[in-house]
Design an enzyme around this catalytic site. Sequence first.
Site, PDB file in Angstrom:
ATOM      1  N   PHE A  22       0.397   4.040 -21.946  1.00  0.00           N
ATOM      2  CA  PHE A  22       0.021   5.352 -22.463  1.00  0.00           C
ATOM      3  C   PHE A  22      -1.448   5.390 -22.879  1.00  0.00           C
ATOM      4  O   PHE A  22      -1.963   4.436 -23.470  1.00  0.00           O
ATOM      5  CB  PHE A  22       0.835   5.695 -23.717  1.00  0.00           C
ATOM      6  CG  PHE A  22       2.294   5.880 -23.491  1.00  0.00           C
ATOM      7  CD1 PHE A  22       2.821   7.122 -23.138  1.00  0.00           C
ATOM      8  CD2 PHE A  22       3.180   4.815 -23.653  1.00  0.00           C
ATOM      9  CE1 PHE A  22       4.176   7.304 -22.948  1.00  0.00           C
ATOM     10  CE2 PHE A  22       4.539   4.980 -23.471  1.00  0.00           C
ATOM     11  CZ  PHE A  22       5.045   6.227 -23.113  1.00  0.00           C
ATOM     12  N   ASP A  23      -2.081   6.527 -22.616  1.00  0.00           N
ATOM     13  CA  ASP A  23      -3.298   6.872 -23.323  1.00  0.00           C
ATOM     14  C   ASP A  23      -2.893   7.145 -24.776  1.00  0.00           C
ATOM     15  O   ASP A  23      -1.716   7.435 -25.057  1.00  0.00           O
ATOM     16  CB  ASP A  23      -3.914   8.116 -22.685  1.00  0.00           C
ATOM     17  CG  ASP A  23      -5.079   8.660 -23.475  1.00  0.00           C
ATOM     18  OD1 ASP A  23      -5.991   7.888 -23.802  1.00  0.00           O
ATOM     19  OD2 ASP A  23      -5.073   9.867 -23.772  1.00  0.00           O
ATOM     20  N   ALA A  24      -3.841   7.094 -25.706  1.00  0.00           N
ATOM     21  CA  ALA A  24      -3.517   7.314 -27.121  1.00  0.00           C
ATOM     22  C   ALA A  24      -3.799   8.748 -27.579  1.00  0.00           C
ATOM     23  O   ALA A  24      -2.871   9.513 -27.861  1.00  0.00           O
ATOM     24  CB  ALA A  24      -4.272   6.321 -28.003  1.00  0.00           C
ATOM     25  N   VAL A  50       0.543   6.968 -18.209  1.00  0.00           N
ATOM     26  CA  VAL A  50       0.740   8.328 -18.715  1.00  0.00           C
ATOM     27  C   VAL A  50      -0.479   8.729 -19.546  1.00  0.00           C
ATOM     28  O   VAL A  50      -0.884   7.997 -20.456  1.00  0.00           O
ATOM     29  CB  VAL A  50       2.002   8.425 -19.595  1.00  0.00           C
ATOM     30  CG1 VAL A  50       2.207   9.860 -20.081  1.00  0.00           C
ATOM     31  CG2 VAL A  50       3.228   7.930 -18.839  1.00  0.00           C
ATOM     32  N   ASP A  59      -3.307  12.372 -20.690  1.00  0.00           N
ATOM     33  CA  ASP A  59      -3.600  13.807 -20.643  1.00  0.00           C
ATOM     34  C   ASP A  59      -4.883  14.130 -19.885  1.00  0.00           C
ATOM     35  O   ASP A  59      -5.187  15.296 -19.668  1.00  0.00           O
ATOM     36  CB  ASP A  59      -3.698  14.371 -22.069  1.00  0.00           C
ATOM     37  CG  ASP A  59      -4.916  13.843 -22.810  1.00  0.00           C
ATOM     38  OD1 ASP A  59      -5.071  12.609 -22.888  1.00  0.00           O
ATOM     39  OD2 ASP A  59      -5.721  14.660 -23.302  1.00  0.00           O
TER      40      ASP A  59
END
Length: 224
Positions: A8-10, A174, A176
């Site tokens: 994941f991005d944070a 994943v 945004d």
Amino acid sequence: MRYNWVLFDADETLFSFNSYLGLTAMLKRYGIDFTREDYDAFQAVNKLLWVAYQNNEITAEDIQMRRFAKLAEQTGVHQIQLNQELMAEMAKVSKPLDGVMEMLEALYPEVKMGIITNGFTELQQQRLQNTQTEKFFEIVVVSEQIGVAKPDRKVFDYAFSQMDELDKTKILMVGDTLASDILGGYNSGIDTCWFNHANLVNDTKIQPTYEVKDIRELVGIVKG
């Protein structure tokens, strides 16, 4: 299980990142009333610096020095110190986005999870502790430690070196942001999922494997 690992991005994928709140709280200690206009001026510089960092044109230290140049003059405090203080405030104000805790609980412990972020190291561990999400993540990779930023493959290669069972067909990235998270995952040979909670139009050539608007949709994708 379709994927064994989810990376994941944070910021704005797992956690909110309201830097206006963080800056306002930090600068109150110096008697500075930080307005929305001040924030807009700060962001006009800050956003361009992050793009340059993502393109490997500047370093993480360059971001700290240049975005805090004006505030360093106002406060008499060195830019690096101001950045550290902002990260401490951001660790307090960052919260899991809607649906994130439900998603993490649904995947854990069946799926191994990690974080790959272009943020600053000092924020990450404290934020995980404050949000009680530390247990979910086997690895946390911060671009500042690697010396380059997503989408550079070196960031992903470093993450892969920390993982076991390295079958790239079983890893999902994943995030945004198309230009860093999705492009970086694609260039590294893994599937990607664009978390498009802002309902943006993708007018680029970057094509994610999946797109979701609610992070909870990820559970069905990962579990297949």
